[in-house]
Design an enzyme around this catalytic site. Sequence first.
Site, short mmCIF file in Angstrom:
data_model
loop_
_atom_site.label_atom_id
_atom_site.label_comp_id
_atom_site.label_asym_id
_atom_site.label_seq_id
_atom_site.Cartn_x
_atom_site.Cartn_y
_atom_site.Cartn_z
N GLU A 1 14.56 49.57 127.76
CA GLU A 1 13.85 48.63 128.61
C GLU A 1 12.72 49.22 129.44
O GLU A 1 11.70 48.56 129.66
CB GLU A 1 14.85 47.93 129.54
CG GLU A 1 15.87 47.05 128.83
CD GLU A 1 15.21 45.84 128.17
OE1 GLU A 1 14.29 45.25 128.77
OE2 GLU A 1 15.62 45.51 127.04
N SER B 1 33.77 -6.00 120.51
CA SER B 1 35.04 -6.63 120.15
C SER B 1 36.25 -5.85 120.64
O SER B 1 37.38 -6.34 120.57
CB SER B 1 35.13 -6.78 118.61
OG SER B 1 34.08 -7.59 118.14
#
Length: 804
Positions: A106, A489
């Site tokens: 890094e 329904s």
Amino acid sequence: MSKPQNPSKKDQPTSSGSPFLRFFVKLGIFCLGLAICGLLLGGMALALAWPNLPDLHAMTDYRPRVPLRVYTADKVLIGEFGEERRNVLRFNEIPDVMKAAVLSAEDDRFYQHGGIDWTGVVRAGLTNIVNMSKTQGASTITMQVARNFYLSSEKTYSRKFYELLLTFKIESSLTKDQILELYMNQIYLGHRAYGFAAAARTYFGKPLSEISPAEAAMLAGIPKAPSRFNPLSNLPRAQIRQHYVLGRMHSLGYLTDAEYQTAMSQPIVLKSAEGTPAGGYAIHGEYVAELARQLLYGVYQDNVYSRGLNIYTTVQSKDQEAAYRAVREGVLDYTRRAPYPGPEDQLDMPAGIENNPAQLDEFLDGVLDKYSDSGDLLVALVLSASPNEIRLVRSSREVISITDKKTLGVVARALNDKAKPAARIKRGSVVYIHKQADGSWEVINMPSVQAAFVSLSPQDGAIRSMVGGFDFYRGNFNRVTQAWRQPGSNIKPFVYAASLERGLTPATQISDQPFELSAAQTGSKAWSPKNYGNQYEPMLTMRQGLYKSKNMVSIRILQAIGPQYAQDYLTRFGFDKSRQPAVLPLALGAGSVTPLQLAGAYSVFANGGYRITPYLIDKVTDSSGKVVMQSKPLVAGDSAARAIDPRTAFVMDDMLRGVATYGTAARARAVLKRSDIAGKTGTTNESVDAWFSGYTPSLEATAWLGYDQPKSLGSRETGGGVALPIWLSYMQEVLKGVPEQKQRPKPDGLITENGDYYFSEFPPGQAVARLGLPQGDSLGEFLNALNSASNDGDGFNNGQPKPQ
């Protein structure tokens, strides 16, 4: 005459260069002014922004805290909330090999620069210019700490400005060792692991102190792209990154030649430790864990994350996993039937890039940065496409070919040269792929439709499973508890139940002819409801009307008993009165419910007429195992829980068993081959919502499918076609080995005649025999009879024949 003398230089006119000189002087003054203004503005911005930067004390506040953990009833970990997941280590506890790997990967000049590595900035800029793309970044470890701790990921100039200021503040306030310690404890490393100590347990099942250089390099390679470079998600890609980090460690002197060669040849053994998200979350209980967290947060607030509390839910791990698979399968099945909308994106893919693995992987990095996998639905890039073959790639080492004609048929229109550009699959298309049961791959779009599923015990309301959507990580909106939808329904059984207590019976003959109200009758506009498929019959019994889910029958029943009465009656099942309007469309499900409400309501029919309250948390213990909260649910059989007449519950249960045997849900009994199945389908107007609610005496479950922004699922899509399969998939799994249960004994006060049931106060000859038929009862006659039933020996029959 003498010649005129040349004038002296000082007497000559000003040269033509003087105006330019004045211009440059003025320009210099202007630029200086701009610079001063810029400095002033920058100073003002700094003066305003600096005091608003976060307090750095929070960055070093690593007091050990025990997280909130969520378990299933059978003690499977499904959620963890709290800082302990970072497994915080102090700087001297972090092994040197891990520090070396991180610095190599890094920020190798971390200890030399002051927060911004200007050398790295120049190097990255030149590299990006040469490659004509952003192939290198220049973020330092300090900048990443600033970004990860306090700032959002949005790419704006203001955020970048705050990042730089915070970087300088961190560098001026903390030592390099402190900054590196923060980074190594906080960085996200995939699979919900934060920090390298947690990552070591997640990927290798060991403490950080025991990792080898090879393992350290693999962990250090993850921050570049946690979703792609972690070994669980993509081991080949992670190994490429690992080899790069090992090479950097070798070139920087952290590894000798022998150590480098050993690390390069060491095989990686993946093993997640128990209790880690990767190792312990074998069950997809994200919606359950989040709801449990929210419920307990309401009691303890922020303190809930540090007390070491353990929540034991009522969910069974087997049930939960079956529900998760059922929802995924149901949504994908519907998605396959719907027209393929086209790729997620279309990229310009350089010619021949697939012949250069490194360049291809870099190109794919950009794709996978923007689009993420969803469980077993994976992002892929199309290399080539024709009606006979699609070639795709997920990494330079993973090329997939799809040639099966049936599979290609699902996206056939997108492979046609005449397809619209946005809908066509071609080279550079970003698509989703899914591995089918036989191991072959298919191209399928990310579903836009959603689904919800919940199951519970009708005896006490204990929730057995809950899935609130297709993918929790694409929005944790829990449709089981938060989505208010029209039930269609699915509401009819409750209206029918209300009518049983007003004198109707399963044998009552009811007109199924078209029904219409004029504008004058409605007070607004004319209403002409329809049966599904516009199919009508002269007459049906109530039982037949429920089996066939006939709208005209339901409307006439509601008109007879009165919408206000039905509205009040529905509250007995736990429905919100304010969401169930006292109007005739209520008979067709015009109100609003949640899937959890429906599941609780159908439980009343399953348990003999008792209203139970669905609940999720069984008990809560502290870090020592002491029970600090224990649920005490109201159970079926408790007189305080009685909601409806036991005879009503028995008759409705009997009719709902018929629906699952002969009616719109006949597939339920045919597939499960059990006689103790009952349930009801539900489809709203224009097929916007599709439902199925069904149960056995010991288990109720409700499935829903629809769009978050309501729109039609398609004219042919119904609850029986899209929701029932989800329910069946779940029930097939959880009912394995569970013996059938007999129907409850017939309650007292129930008369049987000609194969149907009558309440003793409404016996044959006095119960309502006919409704809405030309020669039969009018609504006025029915209501008059209802009001005088106790004084009129003829009751509701009004001289009509007994029901057959």
